[in-house]
Design an enzyme around this catalytic site. Structure first.
Site, PDB file in Angstrom:
ATOM      1  N   SER C  56      11.067 -17.441 -24.267  1.00 10.59           N
ATOM      2  CA  SER C  56      10.319 -16.222 -24.360  1.00 10.59           C
ATOM      3  C   SER C  56       9.670 -16.614 -22.819  1.00 10.59           C
ATOM      4  CB  SER C  56       8.885 -17.064 -24.984  1.00 10.59           C
ATOM      5  OG  SER C  56       8.028 -15.807 -25.084  1.00 10.59           O
ATOM      6  N   GLU C  57       9.482 -15.653 -22.040  1.00  9.90           N
ATOM      7  CA  GLU C  57       9.032 -15.279 -20.624  1.00  9.90           C
ATOM      8  C   GLU C  57       7.809 -15.710 -20.459  1.00  9.90           C
ATOM      9  OE1 GLU C  57       9.653 -12.363 -22.529  1.00  9.90           O
ATOM     10  OE2 GLU C  57       8.783 -10.676 -21.848  1.00  9.90           O
TER      11      GLU C  57
END
Lengths: 218, 237, 218, 237
Positions: C56-57
């Site tokens: 997840s960035e």
């Protein structure tokens, strides 16, 4: 002016005195990188009224003194690859982060040795032009630190001025030096030349001029 | 004398914030968002601010509240369309606040670049899109990249989990996000932190932001939880 | 070909079926970023014979499923700002490091929604050209991930083709899409056009051509 | 099936190293230097290698030994003049090995850039010096910078302290140095690690190299201590 007989030279400050002068000029709460060799002496002369934090470019912030024989950890070394310690409040980081501290202007002062310093603040201290070229972190430090202090003998072992109109050796950085601490004087790099901040008590301005290859302002 | 970056109250920690300052605000959504520092800034009253953040605020707390007070003239962010955003859309739709959109990774890297003394770098992100317009292009190994410049700030407002008096910081989980790089890129980093430890209690292997990147600290033991505050209709001031 | 009456449309795969097709194409040991919304479904269809790691960035590698009500931690969220969990072997990092994973080509697959995909692999999925512009991490993901998978309905709600000769909306990236998973077909982007990898069992190639604005290769 | 990057022996972990490969070697001096992997590479026999490292090896162990075996055609490093260097100076003075000198910080940043998908960046380091010759210049805000390009590799040889089967790593003190950025920049990172933990024993807040940057692991519980080995006259093979 150049190539004095080294026997005729006046004795200036010893390296401990030079180190203490630099120590006095590092303000409280400064982040400082001391070059390998003579500059390492500076940390011994910091007065009680201030706390200085030492950075070693191999990923160590908050470097402490050398360990006792029985505390040596070969995974805890300084940029000179000698065993050191870490003080409370110190931290480790990787090389890219460590040089972000340097390149990003977060190191307030670095203190380095010199072979030549020009009147424009050019510094040559990484190569004699001979042997295997090896630069280490010197170019990053002079380009990145907020203030670059040079700690040096005023003359080479052969009696030649290290403070020169123009460097003859390969540069470490152009226009990077802020202040020079030599055995004869403390000098700032200014637009008009080497400006005397403090003169050794045994030295006259005339003498200083005779051992410096560049304009001296007093 | 010992280094001690801990300030006693909001007035002291915010004393040198000035009109027209550029301020980075940490956090991704509410995680890591320095809400109490932002409320302190409302009390401080500095105006014409440029805010660099990932988002543009939710509800009328934290960044949402600061924008609502019309202290912000411009926002540089990746995502200004939050589900609970009120104040930014209001001003934006009236043309009363400026917006610069930056891809999220480019935003993070431009901030890191500023902190790392790198004035510009090349990236493939955005090539061929409207966000590449006006940017220098360069080809490396046959592929096109655009030049992105460092993004620096006068201040960073940051929220951390633990700190010592040197400014060493750790964060909690994904509340880390933009906070470490913003500390690097600002002239002065102001940090609100839940708990303050003795330096000897900080493990030097676990420090995320080294103290060199932090100038001032303030303890906020029980920070506002934005989601709850918004649900409860809390506003500031 | 364009602007079909939506009542005439053949029903294709449902979103769960599309998700399971994508899941089957993610190899063991892949690092995957699933976009907000429909792509999140993919993680529910990974077979037992493989382990996938989700990125997840916002600085989270090894993302797990949604937490139970009593386990919610608002400091542990995904890129959609929803509470998530972290699995054993996961780690946290800051935003610059997280996007190094993306930009540096370390994310093997990202799965994203689309408004338009051109025959050259151009993707438009961040802006309708109206409202407040907000790009988030989409441009970084499509420029950086090794493989960009698009998960989408074949037609817009208005019955217009999303697979087009040329995008009309602002691009997210040019020439970035590798494969499209729609309710009607799985298609690769190739030099000669959209190449059918798998066709929905209710759909003929002729029908697929009629709902696609660009060359179909079968 | 579970992800498991742990290999059983040197032959397996080094199986795909090829002649002509570019290999990054972690370590600053001996701290963090993957000596056993380098000895494995001597047994493997791959030749015409380009080595990217901070130094060029000491004595006849580790990198010093590999160079002594004439498996290396070129070294890219910041400091090739180690006090205890033997094999590199020998070959260099005979013109039998190439050297590219890179400032230490530029080296670290070029490696990080490769790992971060940044093909080039600007730095003031080296401007006006012989190491700037042939490099593109660009002025930002009135100051001159040079363009430095990303430095990538086929393999990284890395030494870590703890790992789990996903390849998450921690390091010991200043043995961290170049290792994390090299893991990022290489197509395949090979890691020798002192101890292997269960994934649940790795604190996700304390991971320094996330497993995404690591492809293969091997446990070397009691690695050679270079200083002692050299003092004792140890050589390899």
């Amino acid at each position: 002016m150049i190539n004095l007989n080294t026997n005729d030279l006046i004795k200036g400050w010893d390296r401990n005195t030079i180190a203490s002068k630099i120590a006095d000029d590092l303000p409280h709460s400064s982040y400082v990188n001391l070059g390998i060799g003579m500059p390492e002496l500076v940390s011994q002369y910091i007065k009680e009224d201030r706390e200085i934090i030492y950075h070693s470019e191999n990923g160590l912030l908050g470097m402490g003194p050398s360990p006792n024989e029985n505390e040596i950890d070969l995974d805890l070394i300084n940029a000179g690859k000698k065993p050191v310690t870490i003080l409370p409040g110190g931290s480790f980081c990787h090389h890219a982060d460590s040089f972000s501290m340097i390149r990003g202007g977060h190191i307030d002062y670095c203190v380095l040795g010199a072979m030549e310093i020009s009147i424009k603040g050019d510094l040559a201290n990484w190569s004699t032009g001979k042997g295997i070229p090896a630069v280490g972190g010197a170019m990053d430090l002079v380009a990145g630190a907020k203030n670059v202090f040079v700690m040096t003998q005023h003359l080479t072992k052969e009696g030649k001025p290290k403070l020169v109109q123009k460097c003859t050796l390969p540069l470490t950085g152009a226009g990077v030096v802020s202040r020079i601490y030599s055995d004869y004087a403390v000098l700032d790099i200014t637009e008009d030349g080497f400006k005397v901040v403090q003169l050794n008590e045994n030295i006259t301005v005339e003498y200083l001029k005779s051992v410096t290859d560049g304009n001296i302002i007093h | 004398m010992q280094i001690n970056k801990i300030k006693k109250d909001m007035t002291e920690i915010l004393s040198d914030v000035f009109d027209g300052a550029t301020i980075m605000v940490g956090g991704f959504g509410e995680a890591g968002s320095p809400i109490e520092l932002l409320h302190g800034l409302i009390d401080n009253g500095a105006k014409d601010l440029t805010i660099i953040a990932n988002n543009s605020g939710n509800g009328r707390v934290g960044l949402g509240a600061l924008i609502g007070q019309r202290q912000v003239k411009k926002v540089i962010c990746s995502f200004a369309r939050s589900a609970k955003g009120i104040t930014f859309p209001e001003l934006y739709n009236k043309g009363e606040i400026e917006l610069e959109v930056v891809p999220q990774g480019t935003l993070a890297e431009r901030i890191r670049a500023a902190g790392s003394g790198i004035p510009g770098f090349y990236t493939a992100t955005g090539v061929g899109t409207p966000l590449a317009i006006g940017k220098e292009e360069k080809v490396f190994n046959g592929k096109k990249y655009i030049l992105e410049e460092a993004l620096k700030a006068d201040f960073a407002f940051v929220k951390a989990e633990t700190a010592d008096r040197y400014g060493n910081l750790t964060y909690n989980k994904t509340a880390r996000n933009f906070n470490p790089v913003m500390c690097m890129a600002a002239k002065t980093s102001l940090v609100q932190v839940k708990s303050i430890l003795e330096p000897s209690e900080m493990n030097p292997e676990h420090v995320i932001t080294p103290g060199i990147f932090v100038q001032k600290l303030i303890q906020v033991e029980n920070p506002i939880i934005e989601t709850n505050a918004i649900d409860e209709g809390v506003t500031y001031p």
